[in-house]
Motif scaffolding. Structure first.
Motif, short mmCIF file in Angstrom:
data_model
loop_
_atom_site.label_atom_id
_atom_site.label_comp_id
_atom_site.label_asym_id
_atom_site.label_seq_id
_atom_site.Cartn_x
_atom_site.Cartn_y
_atom_site.Cartn_z
N ASP A 129 48.54 3.35 93.30
CA ASP A 129 48.58 4.46 92.35
C ASP A 129 49.20 4.01 91.02
OD1 ASP A 129 48.02 7.04 91.51
OD2 ASP A 129 49.98 7.82 92.12
N ALA A 130 48.84 2.79 90.61
CA ALA A 130 49.36 2.24 89.36
C ALA A 130 48.26 1.94 88.36
CB ALA A 130 50.15 0.95 89.64
N CYS A 131 47.01 2.27 88.68
CA CYS A 131 45.90 1.95 87.81
C CYS A 131 44.70 2.79 88.21
CB CYS A 131 45.55 0.45 87.93
SG CYS A 131 44.17 -0.09 86.89
N ASN A 132 43.90 3.21 87.22
CA ASN A 132 42.65 3.92 87.50
C ASN A 132 41.47 3.26 86.79
OD1 ASN A 132 43.27 4.66 84.87
ND2 ASN A 132 42.61 6.80 85.11
N TRP A 133 41.62 1.96 86.45
CA TRP A 133 40.57 1.26 85.73
C TRP A 133 39.56 0.65 86.70
CZ3 TRP A 133 42.02 -1.54 80.59
CH2 TRP A 133 42.73 -0.65 79.77
N LEU A 134 38.33 0.52 86.22
CA LEU A 134 37.21 0.08 87.04
C LEU A 134 36.81 -1.35 86.73
CD1 LEU A 134 35.05 3.32 86.65
CD2 LEU A 134 36.35 2.63 88.70
N ILE A 135 36.21 -1.99 87.74
CA ILE A 135 35.66 -3.34 87.62
C ILE A 135 34.20 -3.26 88.07
CG2 ILE A 135 35.85 -5.74 88.39
CD1 ILE A 135 38.72 -5.00 89.32
N PRO A 136 33.26 -3.87 87.38
CA PRO A 136 31.87 -3.89 87.87
C PRO A 136 31.81 -4.39 89.30
CG PRO A 136 31.97 -4.75 85.63
CD PRO A 136 33.39 -4.57 86.08
N ALA A 137 31.01 -3.75 90.12
CA ALA A 137 30.97 -4.05 91.55
C ALA A 137 30.63 -5.51 91.81
CB ALA A 137 29.97 -3.14 92.24
N GLU A 138 29.82 -6.11 90.93
CA GLU A 138 29.39 -7.49 91.16
C GLU A 138 30.42 -8.52 90.69
OE1 GLU A 138 27.80 -6.24 87.09
OE2 GLU A 138 28.04 -5.35 89.10
N SER A 139 31.49 -8.06 90.01
CA SER A 139 32.49 -8.97 89.49
C SER A 139 33.31 -9.58 90.61
CB SER A 139 33.42 -8.24 88.51
OG SER A 139 34.52 -9.04 88.16
N GLY A 140 33.74 -10.81 90.41
CA GLY A 140 34.61 -11.45 91.38
C GLY A 140 36.08 -11.17 91.13
N GLU A 141 36.40 -10.42 90.09
CA GLU A 141 37.79 -10.12 89.76
C GLU A 141 38.38 -9.11 90.75
OE1 GLU A 141 39.64 -11.45 87.53
OE2 GLU A 141 38.25 -12.43 86.13
N ARG A 142 39.66 -9.31 91.07
CA ARG A 142 40.38 -8.36 91.92
C ARG A 142 41.06 -7.28 91.08
NH1 ARG A 142 44.70 -11.77 94.40
NH2 ARG A 142 45.33 -9.78 95.33
N PHE A 143 41.42 -7.66 89.85
CA PHE A 143 42.20 -6.76 89.00
C PHE A 143 41.43 -6.47 87.72
CE2 PHE A 143 45.33 -9.10 91.54
CZ PHE A 143 46.04 -8.05 92.09
N CYS A 144 41.74 -5.31 87.13
CA CYS A 144 41.08 -4.90 85.89
C CYS A 144 41.55 -5.76 84.72
CB CYS A 144 41.35 -3.42 85.61
SG CYS A 144 43.05 -3.08 85.08
N VAL A 145 40.97 -5.53 83.56
CA VAL A 145 41.26 -6.34 82.38
C VAL A 145 42.71 -6.19 81.93
CG1 VAL A 145 40.55 -4.58 80.71
CG2 VAL A 145 40.34 -7.00 80.12
N ALA A 146 43.37 -5.10 82.30
CA ALA A 146 44.79 -4.93 81.97
C ALA A 146 45.68 -5.56 83.04
CB ALA A 146 45.13 -3.45 81.80
N CYS A 147 45.40 -5.31 84.29
CA CYS A 147 46.28 -5.76 85.38
C CYS A 147 46.19 -7.26 85.63
CB CYS A 147 45.97 -5.00 86.66
SG CYS A 147 46.45 -3.24 86.61
N ARG A 148 45.09 -7.89 85.24
CA ARG A 148 44.97 -9.32 85.52
C ARG A 148 45.92 -10.16 84.65
NH1 ARG A 148 38.82 -9.60 83.36
NH2 ARG A 148 38.76 -8.01 84.99
N HIS A 149 46.58 -9.53 83.67
CA HIS A 149 47.55 -10.25 82.84
C HIS A 149 48.94 -10.26 83.47
CE1 HIS A 149 45.16 -10.97 79.12
NE2 HIS A 149 44.46 -9.95 79.60
N ASN A 150 49.13 -9.58 84.61
CA ASN A 150 50.43 -9.59 85.28
C ASN A 150 50.64 -10.92 86.00
OD1 ASN A 150 50.53 -6.95 84.49
ND2 ASN A 150 50.60 -6.07 86.55
#
Length: 350
Positions: A64-85
């Protein structure tokens, strides 16, 4: 920050909303479209109501710390904001989890603005000095965590999300304004000084506006905490802390520029206009009918800012709370903000 509408039922919804309170639709923020989408589950992924590309939620949505989406086909686990953590506190501690959520709320608002401004957002996994965040809690065994920036790494002390502790520090340090979002906007200013000024070929121009950054930072810091800001600092600086060193002047001015564009977008999203019932009303009259993120001339933003902040501060005083924006922007400060505007919009000659 703009207003949003639930695509399923039309209810007004807000940036952090996870669900529509009218129709119950699950909501997620799609960065590329700058929209909150109403979503339906489909075999472990999510599809927008009415059809369209499928998505997954950022893994931090489970906390419950993020409501951002990632394209289903993406290999990323985190959104464009959270991946900077890089580092988060022990989230098994309920107090840490609650404070980290507050930090993430502010950080996502920061990234909304940075993305709207089309700023470069390389992470530390893409370049050694990429934008990265450590959210750290104080421990009994070590020194207190200090919020700051070091070559792309921004450390945010978890205690900044504690309202009581943050207000205590605000009063002790004699600050007009101290917020979680303000910290993020200030510290990211240091990062973009590296990216846009130092590496962008604008050092000489920046020094003409903010002073020579080659001045010894440690000596400047000691002098500031020993002597404080010089007399009449308000004539040339947006805050007392900005007087400490040209780097801090740049970061403080950068933060106030982000305050300006984000708040003007909010006013425009509400269709705000002001026409006060006073004799000398020209300087307090404005119509927020423009997009502050794409405005070519800084004067358009600055002319709207005084009426907006005057209105908001007056409303706060009527409610018996502190001014939302307790700052005076002199012509000198506005010229500094205009430099930031031109820097952000790549309008400075190289």
């Amino acid at each position: 920050m703009r207003l949003f509408s639930c695509p399923s039922c039309g209810l007004t919804v807000f940036f952090e909303n996870r669900d529509c309170v009218r129709c119950g639709a699950r909501l997620g923020y799609a960065v590329h479209a700058n929209e909150l989408l109403a979503l339906e589950p489909e075999g472990g992924i999510w599809r927008p109501v009415g059809g369209g590309s499928t998505y997954r939620f950022c893994e931090n949505a489970e906390l419950d710390a993020c409501n951002w989406l990632i394209p289903a086909e993406s290999g990323e686990r985190f959104c464009v904001a959270c991946r900077h953590n890089r580092t988060v506190p022990n989230l098994g501690d309920a107090a840490n989890l609650a404070r980290w959520r507050k930090l993430e709320e502010a950080k996502h608002r920061l990234f909304y603005t940075l993305l709207r401004l089309n700023l470069p957002l390389a992470s530390r996994w893409e370049r050694p000095d990429g934008l990265t965040f450590d959210f750290l809690a104080d421990t009994d065994a070590g020194p207190r965590v200090m919020t700051g920036h070091d070559n792309g790494l921004i450390t945010i002390a978890l205690r900044e999300a504690d309202d009581v502790e943050r207000e205590r520090m605000r009063v002790e340090m004699g600050e007009y304004y101290r917020t979680v979002l303000g910290h993020f906007r200030h510290e990211v200013g240091h990062y973009f000084w590296n990216v846009l000024v130092r590496d962008g070929g604008h050092l000489a121009q920046c020094r003409d506006v903010f002073g020579d950054d080659r001045a010894d930072y440690g000596e400047a810091l000691d002098r500031y905490y020993r002597e404080g800001a010089p007399p009449r600092w308000q004539d040339n600086y947006v805050s007392a802390y900005a007087t400490m060193h040209p780097w801090e002047d740049f970061a403080e001015t950068w933060a106030h520029y982000l305050h300006m564009v984000a708040t003007l977008e909010t006013g425009a999203s509400y269709g705000l206009s002001t026409a006060p019932h006073v004799v000398e009303k020209a300087s307090l009259t404005t119509v927020l009918d423009f997009n502050p993120y794409t405005a070519q001339e800084f004067d358009l933003l600055s002319r709207a800012w005084l009426p907006l902040t005057s209105l908001v501060n007056s409303i706060n005083r009527s409610m018996g709370v502190r001014d939302a924006y307790p700052f005076v922007l002199t012509d000198v400060v506005l010229r500094k903000m205009a430099f930031i505007h031109d820097l952000v919009h790549r309008r400075l000659p190289v």
